[in-house]
Design a protein around this motif. Structure first.
Motif, PDB file in Angstrom:
ATOM      1  N   ARG A  97     -31.420   0.343  78.127  1.00  0.00           N
ATOM      2  CA  ARG A  97     -31.690  -1.071  77.831  1.00  0.00           C
ATOM      3  C   ARG A  97     -30.439  -1.810  77.401  1.00  0.00           C
ATOM      4  O   ARG A  97     -30.245  -2.965  77.760  1.00  0.00           O
ATOM      5  CB  ARG A  97     -32.720  -1.175  76.711  1.00  0.00           C
ATOM      6  N   GLU A  98     -29.627  -1.186  76.576  1.00  0.00           N
ATOM      7  CA  GLU A  98     -28.382  -1.796  76.080  1.00  0.00           C
ATOM      8  C   GLU A  98     -28.608  -3.190  75.503  1.00  0.00           C
ATOM      9  O   GLU A  98     -27.916  -4.140  75.845  1.00  0.00           O
ATOM     10  CB  GLU A  98     -27.334  -1.859  77.197  1.00  0.00           C
ATOM     11  N   GLY A  99     -29.611  -3.331  74.645  1.00  0.00           N
ATOM     12  CA  GLY A  99     -29.857  -4.610  73.970  1.00  0.00           C
ATOM     13  C   GLY A  99     -30.592  -5.625  74.826  1.00  0.00           C
ATOM     14  O   GLY A  99     -30.679  -6.792  74.459  1.00  0.00           O
ATOM     15  N   THR A 100     -31.107  -5.216  75.951  1.00  0.00           N
ATOM     16  CA  THR A 100     -31.825  -6.112  76.851  1.00  0.00           C
ATOM     17  C   THR A 100     -33.321  -5.864  76.700  1.00  0.00           C
ATOM     18  O   THR A 100     -33.755  -4.747  76.492  1.00  0.00           O
ATOM     19  CB  THR A 100     -31.401  -5.844  78.309  1.00  0.00           C
ATOM     20  N   SER A 101     -34.114  -6.918  76.811  1.00  0.00           N
ATOM     21  CA  SER A 101     -35.566  -6.759  76.754  1.00  0.00           C
ATOM     22  C   SER A 101     -36.166  -7.206  78.084  1.00  0.00           C
ATOM     23  O   SER A 101     -35.557  -7.960  78.838  1.00  0.00           O
ATOM     24  CB  SER A 101     -36.153  -7.566  75.605  1.00  0.00           C
ATOM     25  N   LEU A 102     -37.367  -6.729  78.356  1.00  0.00           N
ATOM     26  CA  LEU A 102     -38.050  -7.028  79.606  1.00  0.00           C
ATOM     27  C   LEU A 102     -39.377  -7.696  79.292  1.00  0.00           C
ATOM     28  O   LEU A 102     -40.132  -7.233  78.446  1.00  0.00           O
ATOM     29  CB  LEU A 102     -38.289  -5.739  80.398  1.00  0.00           C
ATOM     30  N   SER A 103     -39.635  -8.801  79.964  1.00  0.00           N
ATOM     31  CA  SER A 103     -40.953  -9.433  79.839  1.00  0.00           C
ATOM     32  C   SER A 103     -41.600  -9.451  81.213  1.00  0.00           C
ATOM     33  O   SER A 103     -40.938  -9.588  82.231  1.00  0.00           O
ATOM     34  CB  SER A 103     -40.831 -10.847  79.269  1.00  0.00           C
ATOM     35  N   ALA A 104     -42.912  -9.264  81.196  1.00  0.00           N
ATOM     36  CA  ALA A 104     -43.689  -9.222  82.430  1.00  0.00           C
ATOM     37  C   ALA A 104     -45.012  -9.924  82.182  1.00  0.00           C
ATOM     38  O   ALA A 104     -45.451 -10.036  81.036  1.00  0.00           O
ATOM     39  CB  ALA A 104     -43.920  -7.776  82.851  1.00  0.00           C
ATOM     40  N   PRO A 105     -45.676 -10.382  83.251  1.00  0.00           N
ATOM     41  CA  PRO A 105     -46.976 -11.027  83.072  1.00  0.00           C
ATOM     42  C   PRO A 105     -47.969 -10.071  82.423  1.00  0.00           C
ATOM     43  O   PRO A 105     -48.107  -8.929  82.849  1.00  0.00           O
ATOM     44  CB  PRO A 105     -47.416 -11.358  84.504  1.00  0.00           C
ATOM     45  N   GLY A 106     -48.602 -10.492  81.359  1.00  0.00           N
ATOM     46  CA  GLY A 106     -49.555  -9.637  80.657  1.00  0.00           C
ATOM     47  C   GLY A 106     -48.909  -8.713  79.647  1.00  0.00           C
ATOM     48  O   GLY A 106     -49.596  -7.972  78.965  1.00  0.00           O
ATOM     49  N   GLY A 107     -47.577  -8.723  79.546  1.00  0.00           N
ATOM     50  CA  GLY A 107     -46.871  -7.881  78.583  1.00  0.00           C
ATOM     51  C   GLY A 107     -46.670  -6.456  79.078  1.00  0.00           C
ATOM     52  O   GLY A 107     -47.083  -6.098  80.180  1.00  0.00           O
ATOM     53  N   LEU A 108     -45.999  -5.661  78.261  1.00  0.00           N
ATOM     54  CA  LEU A 108     -45.701  -4.268  78.599  1.00  0.00           C
ATOM     55  C   LEU A 108     -46.393  -3.346  77.605  1.00  0.00           C
ATOM     56  O   LEU A 108     -46.564  -3.727  76.452  1.00  0.00           O
ATOM     57  CB  LEU A 108     -44.188  -4.031  78.570  1.00  0.00           C
ATOM     58  N   PRO A 109     -46.779  -2.166  77.967  1.00  0.00           N
ATOM     59  CA  PRO A 109     -46.620  -1.559  79.281  1.00  0.00           C
ATOM     60  C   PRO A 109     -47.550  -2.215  80.303  1.00  0.00           C
ATOM     61  O   PRO A 109     -48.628  -2.679  79.968  1.00  0.00           O
ATOM     62  CB  PRO A 109     -46.985  -0.098  79.069  1.00  0.00           C
ATOM     63  N   LEU A 110     -47.094  -2.225  81.539  1.00  0.00           N
ATOM     64  CA  LEU A 110     -47.824  -2.841  82.640  1.00  0.00           C
ATOM     65  C   LEU A 110     -48.057  -1.782  83.703  1.00  0.00           C
ATOM     66  O   LEU A 110     -47.118  -1.105  84.122  1.00  0.00           O
ATOM     67  CB  LEU A 110     -47.004  -3.999  83.218  1.00  0.00           C
ATOM     68  N   THR A 111     -49.303  -1.618  84.119  1.00  0.00           N
ATOM     69  CA  THR A 111     -49.626  -0.663  85.184  1.00  0.00           C
ATOM     70  C   THR A 111     -50.115  -1.430  86.397  1.00  0.00           C
ATOM     71  O   THR A 111     -51.067  -2.217  86.293  1.00  0.00           O
ATOM     72  CB  THR A 111     -50.689   0.352  84.729  1.00  0.00           C
ATOM     73  N   LEU A 112     -49.443  -1.210  87.506  1.00  0.00           N
ATOM     74  CA  LEU A 112     -49.805  -1.859  88.771  1.00  0.00           C
ATOM     75  C   LEU A 112     -50.398  -0.826  89.717  1.00  0.00           C
ATOM     76  O   LEU A 112     -49.909   0.299  89.788  1.00  0.00           O
ATOM     77  CB  LEU A 112     -48.558  -2.469  89.423  1.00  0.00           C
ATOM     78  N   THR A 113     -51.411  -1.217  90.444  1.00  0.00           N
ATOM     79  CA  THR A 113     -52.003  -0.369  91.471  1.00  0.00           C
ATOM     80  C   THR A 113     -51.764  -1.045  92.808  1.00  0.00           C
ATOM     81  O   THR A 113     -51.861  -2.275  92.919  1.00  0.00           O
ATOM     82  CB  THR A 113     -53.522  -0.198  91.224  1.00  0.00           C
ATOM     83  N   PHE A 114     -51.444  -0.253  93.821  1.00  0.00           N
ATOM     84  CA  PHE A 114     -51.152  -0.795  95.148  1.00  0.00           C
ATOM     85  C   PHE A 114     -52.262  -0.424  96.119  1.00  0.00           C
ATOM     86  O   PHE A 114     -52.812   0.681  96.061  1.00  0.00           O
ATOM     87  CB  PHE A 114     -49.802  -0.274  95.649  1.00  0.00           C
ATOM     88  N   ASP A 115     -52.586  -1.373  97.031  1.00  0.00           N
ATOM     89  CA  ASP A 115     -53.611  -1.095  98.033  1.00  0.00           C
ATOM     90  C   ASP A 115     -52.992  -0.345  99.212  1.00  0.00           C
ATOM     91  O   ASP A 115     -51.794  -0.054  99.215  1.00  0.00           O
ATOM     92  CB  ASP A 115     -54.303  -2.385  98.481  1.00  0.00           C
TER      93      ASP A 115
END
Length: 153
Positions: A97-115
């Motif tokens: 990470r080195e001082g970096t943060s990540l934001s994603a829709p719905g927050g983290l942890p985020l689990t995506l499923t693929f069709d």
């Protein structure tokens, strides 16, 4: 009668030595300043890791494999991308990470499923934003493509 000549004197004067020492000190001070503020975080590497993990999950979903999920986590020191977390044979990618943060829709942890076509089951574009010294965006499109930059409408 033969005349003896004095041996040739060679070397540096005290002024030349002091000048060189001062120049080395100034250059090293500038060099340390240039490298001390650098972060080891690479937005290109982060985008490539998300793309690689997404591709693995998409390939699993196309083959009917249960490892068709991608979980994105933000740990203490690393970003973690886990493909097939519940499948019994997960693949994990990590970057510092080195001082970096990540934001994603719905927050983290985020689990995506693929069709079976490789598209995320959310059916929408997902914007990931890495924030630190600078801000970097990565998009996972509704069709499953991953690219650097903001999502297009």
């Amino acid at each position: 009668m033969r005349r003896k000549s004095a041996p040739n004197e060679s070397g540096f004067t005290l002024v030349e030595l002091v000048t060189v020492i001062i120049l080395i000190g100034v250059l090293s001070a500038l060099g340390i300043g240039l490298f001390a503020s650098r972060s080891a975080f690479s937005p290109l590497l982060a985008t490539q890791q998300i793309a690689s993990a997404t591709l693995l999950a998409q390939q699993a979903s196309a083959g009917g494999n249960p490892a068709n999920t991608l979980t994105i986590e933000q740990g203490g020191d690393n970003f973690r991308f886990i493909v097939g977390a519940g499948s019994g044979n997960p693949r994990t990618f990590e970057i510092p990470r080195e001082g970096t943060s990540l934001s994603a829709p719905g927050g983290l942890p985020l689990t995506l499923t693929f069709d079976s076509k490789g598209a995320p089951s959310t059916g929408t574009n997902l914007q990931f934003t890495f924030s630190g010294d600078s801000t970097f965006q990565t998009c996972l499109s509704s069709l499953g493509a991953v690219y650097a930059g903001s999502c297009q409408s």
